[in-house]
Design an enzyme around this catalytic site. Structure first.
Site, PDB file in Angstrom:
ATOM      1  N   HIS A 217       0.830  -1.230   0.041  1.00 25.51           N
ATOM      2  CA  HIS A 217       0.101   0.072   0.246  1.00 25.51           C
ATOM      3  C   HIS A 217       1.035   1.266  -0.163  1.00 25.51           C
ATOM      4  O   HIS A 217       1.842   1.479   0.742  1.00 25.51           O
ATOM      5  CB  HIS A 217      -1.031   0.037   1.243  1.00 25.51           C
ATOM      6  CG  HIS A 217      -2.022  -1.017   1.147  1.00 25.51           C
ATOM      7  ND1 HIS A 217      -3.278  -0.814   1.749  1.00 25.51           N
ATOM      8  CD2 HIS A 217      -2.258  -2.020   0.555  1.00 25.51           C
ATOM      9  CE1 HIS A 217      -4.049  -1.616   1.589  1.00 25.51           C
ATOM     10  NE2 HIS A 217      -3.618  -2.544   0.725  1.00 25.51           N
TER      11      HIS A 217
ATOM     12  N   TYR B  49      -9.159   5.531   7.154  1.00 21.00           N
ATOM     13  CA  TYR B  49      -9.701   5.898   8.291  1.00 21.00           C
ATOM     14  C   TYR B  49     -10.464   7.070   8.353  1.00 21.00           C
ATOM     15  O   TYR B  49     -10.163   8.083   7.651  1.00 21.00           O
ATOM     16  CB  TYR B  49      -8.263   6.223   8.990  1.00 21.00           C
ATOM     17  CG  TYR B  49      -7.283   5.044   9.087  1.00 21.00           C
ATOM     18  CD1 TYR B  49      -7.114   4.612  10.503  1.00 21.00           C
ATOM     19  CD2 TYR B  49      -6.372   4.673   8.259  1.00 21.00           C
ATOM     20  CE1 TYR B  49      -6.104   3.759  10.717  1.00 21.00           C
ATOM     21  CE2 TYR B  49      -5.404   3.742   8.520  1.00 21.00           C
ATOM     22  CZ  TYR B  49      -5.545   3.123   9.610  1.00 21.00           C
ATOM     23  OH  TYR B  49      -4.525   1.981   9.869  1.00 21.00           O
TER      24      TYR B  49
ATOM     25  N   PRO C 171      -4.722   0.184  18.507  1.00 22.75           N
ATOM     26  CA  PRO C 171      -4.278  -0.071  17.169  1.00 22.75           C
ATOM     27  C   PRO C 171      -4.612   0.925  16.136  1.00 22.75           C
ATOM     28  O   PRO C 171      -4.076   0.290  14.938  1.00 22.75           O
ATOM     29  CB  PRO C 171      -5.583  -1.249  16.980  1.00 22.75           C
ATOM     30  CG  PRO C 171      -6.593  -1.007  17.753  1.00 22.75           C
ATOM     31  CD  PRO C 171      -5.850  -0.610  19.108  1.00 22.75           C
TER      32      PRO C 171
ATOM     33  N   LYS D 146       0.805  -0.215  15.131  1.00 20.72           N
ATOM     34  CA  LYS D 146       2.241  -0.143  15.269  1.00 20.72           C
ATOM     35  C   LYS D 146       2.450  -1.399  16.346  1.00 20.72           C
ATOM     36  O   LYS D 146       3.728  -1.854  16.378  1.00 20.72           O
ATOM     37  CB  LYS D 146       2.510   0.967  16.389  1.00 20.72           C
ATOM     38  CG  LYS D 146       2.686   2.323  15.461  1.00 20.72           C
ATOM     39  CD  LYS D 146       4.021   2.368  14.870  1.00 20.72           C
ATOM     40  CE  LYS D 146       4.300   3.532  13.960  1.00 20.72           C
ATOM     41  NZ  LYS D 146       3.999   3.078  12.658  1.00 20.72           N
TER      42      LYS D 146
ATOM     43  N   TYR E 153       3.456   6.779  10.218  1.00 22.26           N
ATOM     44  CA  TYR E 153       2.843   5.615   9.966  1.00 22.26           C
ATOM     45  C   TYR E 153       3.566   4.147   9.124  1.00 22.26           C
ATOM     46  O   TYR E 153       3.473   2.883   9.678  1.00 22.26           O
ATOM     47  CB  TYR E 153       1.660   5.944   8.966  1.00 22.26           C
ATOM     48  CG  TYR E 153       0.522   4.563   8.766  1.00 22.26           C
ATOM     49  CD1 TYR E 153      -0.524   4.661   9.623  1.00 22.26           C
ATOM     50  CD2 TYR E 153       0.496   3.929   7.740  1.00 22.26           C
ATOM     51  CE1 TYR E 153      -1.533   3.661   9.545  1.00 22.26           C
ATOM     52  CE2 TYR E 153      -0.386   2.883   7.545  1.00 22.26           C
ATOM     53  CZ  TYR E 153      -1.634   2.750   8.507  1.00 22.26           C
ATOM     54  OH  TYR E 153      -2.366   1.962   8.355  1.00 22.26           O
TER      55      TYR E 153
END
Ligand SMILES: Cc1cc2nc3c(=O)[nH]c(=O)nc-3n(C[C@H](O)[C@H](O)[C@H](O)COP(=O)(O)OP(=O)(O)OC[C@H]3O[C@@H](n4cnc5c(N)ncnc54)[C@H](O)[C@@H]3O)c2cc1C
Length: 421
Positions: free
Chosen positions: A77, A206, A298, A302, A412
Site C-alpha cells: 500500500h 480511516y 491499534p 504499530k 505510519y
C-alpha cells in the site's frame, strides 16, 4: 536429564510473532532456543489481529528466509485515505517519504513463523499449562509447564525471553520496586467485523464523523475487515448486520463519497484498547519483547511492528550477553555498566539493559503516534462542539499541508533511519 527436560541457551515464553521471530533469528546465529506457548496453533492462527506491516517488518521476514509469501500474497500500500465528515484526503506515502506499508494479516505472519520454526526442528510446546518461570536472579533460570499431554516439562536456559503478550505473566516477575508501569486508557473501543465482501477501496480508509470513527481495512479479495468506534461495554450481538453497515456508511459519508461493500458478517468482536509501557524491559535473566512490554491502541497499526523492532534490537544483545557468559570477545562493556570499574567483574546483563533503552526509545515514539492518531480520529463520548471543531482544525492542519501529511506518512510507515541493526 529426564525426558521432559531441555537445556537451551534461551527459553521463550509465548509463541506469538515476538517469541517465534526471536527463536528463529537466534537459531540463525547458532543459538538454541525453546518456546512454550499456552494456546493451540489453530487458536492463534484463527484470531484476527494486525494487518499492516512496515517495510522493515517485511524485510525481517524475507531476510530471515522465513518465506516469501509476504511478497507474493501481501499487498503493498503506497498510501492511505483519511476522511473527516465525508471529505477524503489521500496520504501518498511513497511521494512523501519514499516508503510503503504491506497488508499481510498477522494470521499469515504467524503461520509463516510457526511453519519455519517447526520445519527447522525448533522445539515448541503448544497448549502448555501452568507455565511458570523461576530463578531469574540466579545463573540458571527455568521455565516449568505442563504439556498438552498433561506431562510436566522443564526448560533450563541461560536467559528467558518473556514474549507472552499484553497480559504477560513474565512482566509481573520484574519486582514492583524495579518496574514502573505507564498506563492510559480510552473511553471507547473498536467493534471489529469480518465479512464476506470484496474491498471497498484499494487502500485503507480511516474515517471520522460526528458519530465517531471507522476503519475500512482489508483481508483478501473476498473477505473484508472493518472497525467502528463503540462503547467498551457494547455487546456485539446488540448490533444487527444492517445497523452495522448503515453506521459505517454514515461515518464514511454518503454513498456518493464511497459505496461501502457489504456482505455476510462472519465475526464480530469488541476490542477495548489502552496504552501501556513497562520500564525497564529486563530484570536479572529475563527480558521482555513485544506486547509483554508495551501495548498501543491499534489506530496507528504499530503493535506487531513494535514486536518485530524489539526482536531486531534484542537478538544482537542476546548474542553479546551469551558471549559475555563464556568470556567471549563479543562482550563490550557499555557506558551503562554500572560498577564495572577497573578490576571489577563485568556486568553481564548490561547488553540487556541497552536493549531495553533502545527499544523504549522507539516504543515511546510509537506510543505518541498511536495516542495522537487515536485522539485525532475518534470522538470522545463527552466531546463538545468546540472540541469537535478543534479536532477538525487539527485534521485540516495535517491533510492540508505537505509537512502535516509527511508527519503522518513518516510515523505510519515506521520512521526512516530508525533501524536498530
Ligand atoms: C484487533 C487488533 C488489531 C491490530 N492491528 C494491528 C495492526 O494493524 N498493526 C500492528 O502492527 N499491530 C496490530 N495489532 C497489535 C498486534 O496484534 C500485537 O501487537 C502483536 O500480536 C504482538 O505480538 P506478540 O508476539 O508480542 O504478542 P501476542 O501476539 O499476543 O503473542 C503472545 C503469545 O503468548 C502466549 N502466552 C500468553 N501467556 C502465556 C503464558 N503464561 N505461557 C505461555 N504462553 C503465553 C499467547 O497465547 C500468545 O500466543 C492489533 C491487535 C489487535 C487485537
Amino acid at each position: 536429564m529426564d525426558q521432559q527436560t531441555s537445556r537451551v541457551d534461551v527459553g521463550i515464553v509465548g509463541g506469538g510473532p515476538a517469541g517465534l521471530m526471536t527463536a528463529l533469528l537466534l537459531k540463525r546465529r547458532g543459538i538454541s532456543a525453546a518456546v512454550v506457548e499456552r494456546r493451540s496453533q489453530e487458536a492463534i492462527r484463527t484470531t484476527q489481529r494486525a494487518g499492516i506491516l512496515e517495510a522493515p517488518t517485511v524485510d525481517m521476514l524475507v531476510d530471515a528466509e522465513i518465506g516469501s509469501r509476504v511478497l507474493t500474497e501481501g499487498h503493498e500500500h503506497e498510501g492511505t485515505v483519511l476522511s473527516f465528515d465525508g471529505v477524503q484526503h489521500r496520504i501518498d506515502f511513497q511521494e512523501l517519504v519514499g516508503r510503503s506499508v504491506w497488508l499481510y494479516p498477522q494470521n499469515e505472519v504467524f503461520r509463516d513463523l510457526a511453519t519455519a520454526w517447526q520445519a527447522e526442528g525448533g522445539e515448541i510446546h503448544w497448549e502448555a499449562d501452568d507455565v511458570a518461570v523461576e530463578g531469574l536472579e540466579s545463573e540458571a533460570p527455568v521455565i516449568t509447564f505442563t504439556d498438552a499431554a498433561g506431562e510436566p516439562g522443564r526448560i533450563e536456559a541461560q536467559l528467558i525471553v518473556g514474549a507472552d503478550g499484553s497480559r504477560s505473566m513474565c512482566r509481573r516477575l520484574i519486582p514492583d520496586e524495579v518496574r514502573t508501569d505507564y498506563f492510559t486508557s480510552y473511553p471507547f473501543a473498536w467493534f471489529g467485523i469480518l465479512c464476506e465482501a470484496p474491498p471497498t477501496a484499494p487502500e485503507l480508509i480511516y474515517a471520522n464523523s460526528e458519530v465517531g470513527f471507522a476503519l475500512i481495512s482489508q483481508r483478501n479479495e473476498d473477505i473484508t475487515r472493518m472497525y467502528f468506534q463503540c462503547d467498551p461495554d457494547t455487546d456485539p450481538e446488540s448490533w444487527s448486520e444492517e445497523a452495522i453497515f448503515d453506521h459505517i456508511q454514515q461515518v464514511l459519508g454518503g454513498e456518493e463519497v464511497v459505496q461501502l461493500k457489504r456482505g455476510r458478517i462472519i465475526e464480530k468482536t469488541v476490542l477495548p484498547f489502552r496504552s501501556y509501557v513497562c520500564d525497564p524491559l529486563t530484570h536479572g535473566r529475563l527480558v521482555l519483547a513485544g506486547d509483554a512490554g508495551h501495548t498501543v491502541p491499534p489506530t496507528g497499526a504499530k503493535g506487531l511492528n513494535l514486536a518485530f523492532s524489539d526482536v531486531r534490537a534484542l537478538v544482537p544483545r542476546i548474542v553479546e550477553f551469551l558471549e559475555g557468559l563464556t568470556g567471549g570477545e563479543g562482550l563490550t562493556a557499555g557506558a551503562d555498566d554500572v560498577g564495572s570499574g577497573p578490576g571489577a567483574p563485568a556486568d553481564l546483563t548490561a547488553p540487556l539493559r541497552r536493549y531495553s533503552a533502545t527499544s523504549l526509545d522507539r516504543v515511546w515514539k510509537a506510543q505518541n503516534f498511536s495516542w495522537w492518531a487515536t485522539n485525532l480520529l475518534h470522538r470522545a463520548p463527552d466531546e463538545d462542539e468546540f472540541a469537535h471543531h478543534r479536532r477538525r482544525g487539527e485534521f485540516r492542519a495535517i491533510t492540508g499541508s505537505v509537512h502535516g501529511q509527511a508527519y503522518f506518512a513518516d510515523s505510519y510507515t515506521g520512521w526512516a533511519g530508525d533501524r536498530h541493526d
